[in-house]
Design an enzyme around this catalytic site. Structure first.
Site, PDB file in Angstrom:
ATOM      1  CE1 TYR A 178       6.286  -0.470   3.847  1.00  0.00           C
ATOM      2  CE2 TYR A 178       3.891  -0.463   3.856  1.00  0.00           C
ATOM      3  CZ  TYR A 178       5.077  -0.891   3.301  1.00  0.00           C
ATOM      4  OH  TYR A 178       5.063  -1.748   2.223  1.00  0.00           O
ATOM      5  CB  CYS A 179       1.315  -0.962   9.667  1.00  0.00           C
ATOM      6  SG  CYS A 179       1.005   0.239  10.978  1.00  0.00           S
ATOM      7  CB  THR A 180      -3.245  -0.008   7.623  1.00  0.00           C
ATOM      8  OG1 THR A 180      -2.973  -1.348   7.254  1.00  0.00           O
ATOM      9  CG2 THR A 180      -4.366   0.551   6.779  1.00  0.00           C
TER      10      THR A 180
END
Ligand SMILES: [Zn+2]
Ligand SMILES: [Zn+2]
Length: 323
Positions: A178-180
């Protein structure tokens, strides 16, 4: 009703004449009265723009009408004022700087991790055979991350490829990245697959969409964002603060940029230390002759600064990297 929207989006899609496209797109955005930052590359678009609700709608409709961009999933925030001061639209070799520039090796349009919708991610993340991997940088995961996520000691996303060996211990697990907003995961998960990981998933739309759709359960702390808000709340289900003041160690959710323009470090600082330090990270920065005026927000409009080579990475990061 909000008067303004801030949009966040990306799209991996081939743009043949990307440099010309960037110039034309800048004019288009300015005509709509939008502010923000967009990166254009042959591999696609990465942008965040802010403006009136009507302008944002016209912007989204226009992009969706173009078959290259028909699939863009815009994340829409309601804001009281535009999130940017100026409009930038720049051509670059990649839409997020990873160093993974060879489309024959890493190409999210051809191979990338399986997309999980927020509800699917939530249902899977605590399983024994799953490792949740945060692909973001130190200043981001120090402010907030998923409970029990594996984090990496990196200052920039371009350092991610060098961390693959450290992740080899998880090769027999399902990896959920996951990331932003999802853009980094497209390439991070593609690289994991390329390196022989077999069961790789990515959180579609990133932390931002997860927060909107699930209430942000088990996301601890706040989410760093690349506009003048600096961070946003994600979790309304079981929120906790995990970040601490750089100066005194007290728990604080407040993320600022150092008031010394040549430092510009992203860090968390409590209000008391902010006042005492004039919004600087260190005594050395506090003494800097071109120190900016700290107004309690720790956000500064970007103006061209002479580049201090020792801190070049941070300056680039602060002004260009976005999601
Ligand atoms: Zn403090
Ligand atoms: Zn500093």
């Amino acid at each position: 009703m909000a008067k303004y929207n801030t949009l966040l989006y990306y799209c991996y899609s081939t743009i043949a004449d990307a440099e010309q496209f960037a110039a034309d797109h800048l004019k288009f955005c300015k005509n709509l009265g939008l502010t923000g930052r967009i990166i254009v590359a042959e591999e696609g678009l990465n942008g965040t723009v802010s403006g009136s609700v009507e302008s944002c709608k016209t912007y989204m409709d226009t992009l969706h009408a173009d078959e290259r961009f028909a699939g863009i999933d815009f994340k829409i925030d309601e804001v009281d004022e535009p999130s940017f001061v100026k409009m930038h639209c720049r051509y670059k070799s990649e839409i997020v700087h990873s160093g993974l520039r060879d489309p024959n090796m890493i190409n999210p349009q051809k191979q990338t991790g399986k997309h999980l919708e927020p509800a699917e991610f939530l249902a899977m993340k605590d399983r024994d055979d799953v490792v949740v991997l945060d692909v973001r940088s130190n200043y981001e995961h120090n402010l907030g991350k998923f409970k029990n996520a594996v984090t990496l000691d990196i200052e920039n996303f371009r350092d991610f490829p060098a961390m693959i060996n450290e992740l080899a211990q998880y090769k027999d697990k399902k990896i959920l990245t996951y990331c932003t907003g999802g853009i980094k995961c497209e390439k991070a998960s593609a690289l994991l697959l390329h390196e022989g990981f077999t069961d790789v998933y990515q959180l579609h739309g990133g932390i931002i969409k997860y927060g909107k759709e699930t209430g942000g359960e088990d996301f601890e702390g706040k989410c760093y964002v690349f506009d003048n808000r600096l961070s946003v709340d994600v979790n309304s289900v079981n929120p906790v603060v995990i970040s601490t003041c750089l100066n005194c160690g007290k728990t604080t959710p407040k993320m600022i940029n150092c008031a010394n323009p040549e430092c510009n470090e992203h860090f968390t600082q409590c209000d008391e230390c902010g006042t005492a330090m004039d919004g600087c990270c260190s005594d050395a920065c506090k003494e800097h002759p071109r120190k900016r005026v700290y107004d309690g927000t720790g956000y500064y409009v970007k103006v061209p600064q002479p580049v201090n080579t020792a801190k070049k990475g941070n300056l680039q990061l602060a002004s260009l990297e976005q999601e």
